[in-house]
Design a protein around this motif. Structure first.
Motif, mmCIF file in Angstrom:
data_model
loop_
_atom_site.group_PDB
_atom_site.id
_atom_site.type_symbol
_atom_site.label_atom_id
_atom_site.label_comp_id
_atom_site.label_asym_id
_atom_site.label_seq_id
_atom_site.Cartn_x
_atom_site.Cartn_y
_atom_site.Cartn_z
ATOM 1 N N UNK A 54 0.825 -1.208 0.000
ATOM 2 C CA UNK A 54 0.000 0.000 0.000
ATOM 3 C C UNK A 54 0.857 1.255 0.000
ATOM 4 N N UNK A 55 0.390 2.237 -0.750
ATOM 5 C CA UNK A 55 1.016 3.559 -0.797
ATOM 6 C C UNK A 55 -0.071 4.613 -0.649
ATOM 7 N N UNK A 119 2.621 2.337 3.527
ATOM 8 C CA UNK A 119 1.950 2.220 4.828
ATOM 9 C C UNK A 119 1.479 0.790 5.074
ATOM 10 N N UNK A 120 1.319 0.485 6.367
ATOM 11 C CA UNK A 120 0.757 -0.818 6.734
ATOM 12 C C UNK A 120 -0.767 -0.703 6.814
ATOM 13 N N UNK A 121 -1.415 -1.763 7.284
ATOM 14 C CA UNK A 121 -2.876 -1.784 7.349
ATOM 15 C C UNK A 121 -3.458 -0.754 8.317
ATOM 16 N N UNK A 122 -2.637 -0.248 9.224
ATOM 17 C CA UNK A 122 -3.101 0.761 10.183
ATOM 18 C C UNK A 122 -2.728 2.180 9.742
#
Length: 133
Positions: A54-55, A119-122
């Motif tokens: 994710x970006x 970014x991570x899932x959070x």
């Protein structure tokens, strides 16, 4: 920022879109927000060459619209990676327009330097993970 000659003739665009009546503003030209969304998409495509996850967009530098875009015009976004950091990718995006009706003149519409962060899932920034080839 780069100048008009930084993308040679014949280079393939990252995105090509035909502008439709739904994309117009009250003045009858293409709404600037539509162009900004295409810049964001083109930067994401370019940034994913450096990260497989994710970006998110964190910044776009100054946007100056140099030429109007009209219904039926083909808008092409050309990209190149300027810099990769530990968690971010900075890309240059040039937006060109050419009329499908009559003239085949190409016009530089605008350009931007877009910074995207992995970014991570959070939503917390994480190091870039290059795609597996």
């Amino acid at each position: 920022m780069s100048n008009e000659s930084c993308y040679p003739e014949g280079e393939c665009p990252t995105l090509r879109i035909v502008m439709m009546p739904r994309d117009t503003n009250a003045a009858g030209t293409i709404f600037g927000g539509v162009i900004l969304s295409h810049i964001d998409l083109a930067a994401a495509v370019e940034s994913h060459k450096s990260h497989e996850g994710k970006l998110v967009t964190v910044a776009m530098d100054e946007i100056v619209f140099r030429a109007p875009v009209f219904v039926g015009d083909v808008v092409s976004c050309y990209t190149k990676t300027l810099k990769t950091g530990r968690t971010s990718v900075k890309s240059d995006v040039q937006v060109w327009s050419e009329s499908r009706f009559g003239s085949v003149e190409r016009r530089l519409v605008t350009e931007a330097v877009v910074t995207m962060v992995a970014v991570d899932d959070k939503g917390k920034s994480i190091p870039l993970t290059p795609p597996k080839v």
